[in-house]
Design a protein around this motif. Structure first.
Motif, PDB file in Angstrom:
ATOM      1  N   GLY A 170       0.801  -1.221   0.000  1.00  0.00           N
ATOM      2  CA  GLY A 170       0.000   0.000   0.000  1.00  0.00           C
ATOM      3  C   GLY A 170       0.835   1.275   0.000  1.00  0.00           C
ATOM      4  N   PRO A 171       1.725   1.460   0.989  1.00  0.00           N
ATOM      5  CA  PRO A 171       2.570   2.665   0.984  1.00  0.00           C
ATOM      6  C   PRO A 171       3.479   2.752  -0.238  1.00  0.00           C
ATOM      7  CG  PRO A 171       2.562   1.643   3.155  1.00  0.00           C
ATOM      8  CD  PRO A 171       1.879   0.684   2.232  1.00  0.00           C
ATOM      9  N   LEU A 203      -3.677   6.786   2.122  1.00  0.00           N
ATOM     10  CA  LEU A 203      -3.345   5.467   2.663  1.00  0.00           C
ATOM     11  C   LEU A 203      -4.424   4.981   3.620  1.00  0.00           C
ATOM     12  CD1 LEU A 203      -1.211   3.192   2.859  1.00  0.00           C
ATOM     13  CD2 LEU A 203      -0.203   4.460   4.775  1.00  0.00           C
ATOM     14  N   LEU A 204      -4.882   5.832   4.518  1.00  0.00           N
ATOM     15  CA  LEU A 204      -5.899   5.439   5.487  1.00  0.00           C
ATOM     16  C   LEU A 204      -7.234   5.136   4.806  1.00  0.00           C
ATOM     17  CD1 LEU A 204      -5.142   7.980   8.380  1.00  0.00           C
ATOM     18  CD2 LEU A 204      -4.477   5.565   8.211  1.00  0.00           C
ATOM     19  N   TYR A 205      -7.579   5.936   3.802  1.00  0.00           N
ATOM     20  CA  TYR A 205      -8.795   5.656   3.048  1.00  0.00           C
ATOM     21  C   TYR A 205      -8.658   4.329   2.303  1.00  0.00           C
ATOM     22  CZ  TYR A 205     -12.782   6.383  -0.060  1.00  0.00           C
ATOM     23  OH  TYR A 205     -13.970   6.233  -0.737  1.00  0.00           O
ATOM     24  N   GLY A 206      -7.453   4.077   1.808  1.00  0.00           N
ATOM     25  CA  GLY A 206      -7.216   2.829   1.092  1.00  0.00           C
ATOM     26  C   GLY A 206      -7.364   1.604   1.973  1.00  0.00           C
ATOM     27  N   ARG A 208      -9.540   1.039   4.259  1.00  0.00           N
ATOM     28  CA  ARG A 208     -10.964   0.680   4.356  1.00  0.00           C
ATOM     29  C   ARG A 208     -11.454  -0.024   3.101  1.00  0.00           C
ATOM     30  NH1 ARG A 208     -14.044   6.056   5.852  1.00  0.00           N
ATOM     31  NH2 ARG A 208     -12.461   6.953   4.475  1.00  0.00           N
ATOM     32  N   PHE A 209     -10.863   0.332   1.971  1.00  0.00           N
ATOM     33  CA  PHE A 209     -11.279  -0.282   0.709  1.00  0.00           C
ATOM     34  C   PHE A 209     -10.542  -1.588   0.430  1.00  0.00           C
ATOM     35  CE2 PHE A 209     -10.664  -0.833  -3.894  1.00  0.00           C
ATOM     36  CZ  PHE A 209     -11.989  -0.896  -4.312  1.00  0.00           C
ATOM     37  N   TRP A 210      -9.212  -1.589   0.632  1.00  0.00           N
ATOM     38  CA  TRP A 210      -8.393  -2.707   0.170  1.00  0.00           C
ATOM     39  C   TRP A 210      -8.342  -3.891   1.116  1.00  0.00           C
ATOM     40  CZ3 TRP A 210      -7.624  -3.353  -4.592  1.00  0.00           C
ATOM     41  CH2 TRP A 210      -7.407  -2.280  -5.461  1.00  0.00           C
ATOM     42  N   VAL A 211      -8.601  -3.670   2.414  1.00  0.00           N
ATOM     43  CA  VAL A 211      -8.547  -4.817   3.335  1.00  0.00           C
ATOM     44  C   VAL A 211      -9.574  -5.893   2.961  1.00  0.00           C
ATOM     45  CG1 VAL A 211      -8.971  -5.540   5.714  1.00  0.00           C
ATOM     46  CG2 VAL A 211      -7.457  -3.613   5.261  1.00  0.00           C
ATOM     47  N   PRO A 212     -10.867  -5.562   2.795  1.00  0.00           N
ATOM     48  CA  PRO A 212     -11.811  -6.618   2.375  1.00  0.00           C
ATOM     49  C   PRO A 212     -11.518  -7.156   0.983  1.00  0.00           C
ATOM     50  CG  PRO A 212     -12.894  -4.467   2.419  1.00  0.00           C
ATOM     51  CD  PRO A 212     -11.577  -4.288   3.078  1.00  0.00           C
ATOM     52  N   SER A 243      -8.562  11.478  -8.889  1.00  0.00           N
ATOM     53  CA  SER A 243      -9.147  12.717  -8.393  1.00  0.00           C
ATOM     54  C   SER A 243      -8.228  13.401  -7.383  1.00  0.00           C
ATOM     55  CB  SER A 243     -10.506  12.427  -7.752  1.00  0.00           C
ATOM     56  OG  SER A 243     -11.388  11.816  -8.682  1.00  0.00           O
ATOM     57  N   THR A 244      -7.590  12.591  -6.535  1.00  0.00           N
ATOM     58  CA  THR A 244      -6.667  13.134  -5.526  1.00  0.00           C
ATOM     59  C   THR A 244      -5.439  13.739  -6.180  1.00  0.00           C
ATOM     60  OG1 THR A 244      -7.395  11.496  -3.907  1.00  0.00           O
ATOM     61  CG2 THR A 244      -5.276  12.567  -3.499  1.00  0.00           C
TER      62      THR A 244
END
Length: 247
Positions: A170-171, A203-206, A208-212, A243-244
């Motif tokens: 992720g990072p 990273l923190l938003y990711g 929530r999305f990528w763990v599941p 977008s970011t």
């Protein structure tokens, strides 16, 4: 658990695992693996009279690193799709806001045509080349490394894979794509500020999305399809990333 004790039994083991993991992400471990394999096959040649099986090993090693074209094309196409959705969505919101201030109830054909004709192809190329050259090959090598390190599909190994995926991959992905974007824009000197402003929230938003998504990826998806599966998830993720990056 037992796998953790095997991986992190001492400080030397931790350093070796982290360096090995980073090498796995960029595909460097494939070279070390082949070199070790070549050395071991050389030892076997000294011990055996027949060299038929050894010649097969040597031929495989001679082939060297093979670029994962299928995974790269898949990742490139899906990052392009994610960026296209992000661009269309952004322009549509602007058009909708403009229509609210006008007397028109809905966009006409000219407005719809402008929605597509104003596409930023340089931005789309920037995102798709990142997927093709970096994310596709890098993530494929990373998943191969994880499967070699934690081959058994146990609950513990799945949790470890998901954890390592978020802590290392992720990072790394965020660092690379921010650098790639700023390099294309000629704003490499502003990269530090970009990291400070957007890297941690992204990273923190990711997480929530990528763990599941990662749990499904390591639990039910075969190795050869993992880049495609994660890249499909990346269509939604790249919408957010694109977008970011464009702020």
């Amino acid at each position: 658990g037992k796998p953790l004790s095997l991986l992190f039994q001492n400080e030397k083991g931790i350093n070796h695992f982290v360096m090995d993991a980073l090498g796995g992400f960029w595909g460097l471990n494939s070279f070390n693996h082949r070199r070790k394999k070549n050395n071991s096959s050389g030892d076997r040649r000294n011990q055996r009279k027949s060299g038929s099986s050894d010649s097969v090993d040597v031929s495989r090693d001679a082939a060297g690193y093979q670029f994962p074209l299928k995974q790269a094309v898949t990742a490139g196409a899906l990052t392009f799709t994610g960026d296209t959705i992000a661009q269309l969505s952004g322009r549509w919101k602007k058009r909708a806001a403009a229509l609210k201030q006008s007397s028109s109830d809905k966009p006409d054909q000219e407005e719809l045509w402008n929605l597509f004709s104003e596409h930023d192809w340089v931005r789309a190329l920037r995102m798709s080349t990142y997927g093709f050259l970096l994310y596709g090959p890098g993530s494929y090598a990373w998943y191969q490394y994880l499967d070699r390190s934690l081959p058994k599909p146990t609950a513990t190994n799945i949790v470890l894979k998901v954890l390592l995926n978020q802590v290392i991959l992720g990072p790394s992905v965020i660092a690379v794509i921010f650098a790639w974007n700023n390099l294309w824009l000629g704003k490499i000197s502003e990269l530090g500020n970009k990291y400070q402003k957007d890297a941690l929230p992204t990273l923190l938003y990711g997480f929530r999305f990528w763990v599941p998504v990662s749990i499904l990826n390591f639990w039910v998806v075969p190795l050869q399809a993992r880049v495609a599966f994660m890249s499909m998830g990346s269509v939604f993720w790249n919408f957010y990333l694109s977008s970011t990056l464009s702020k």
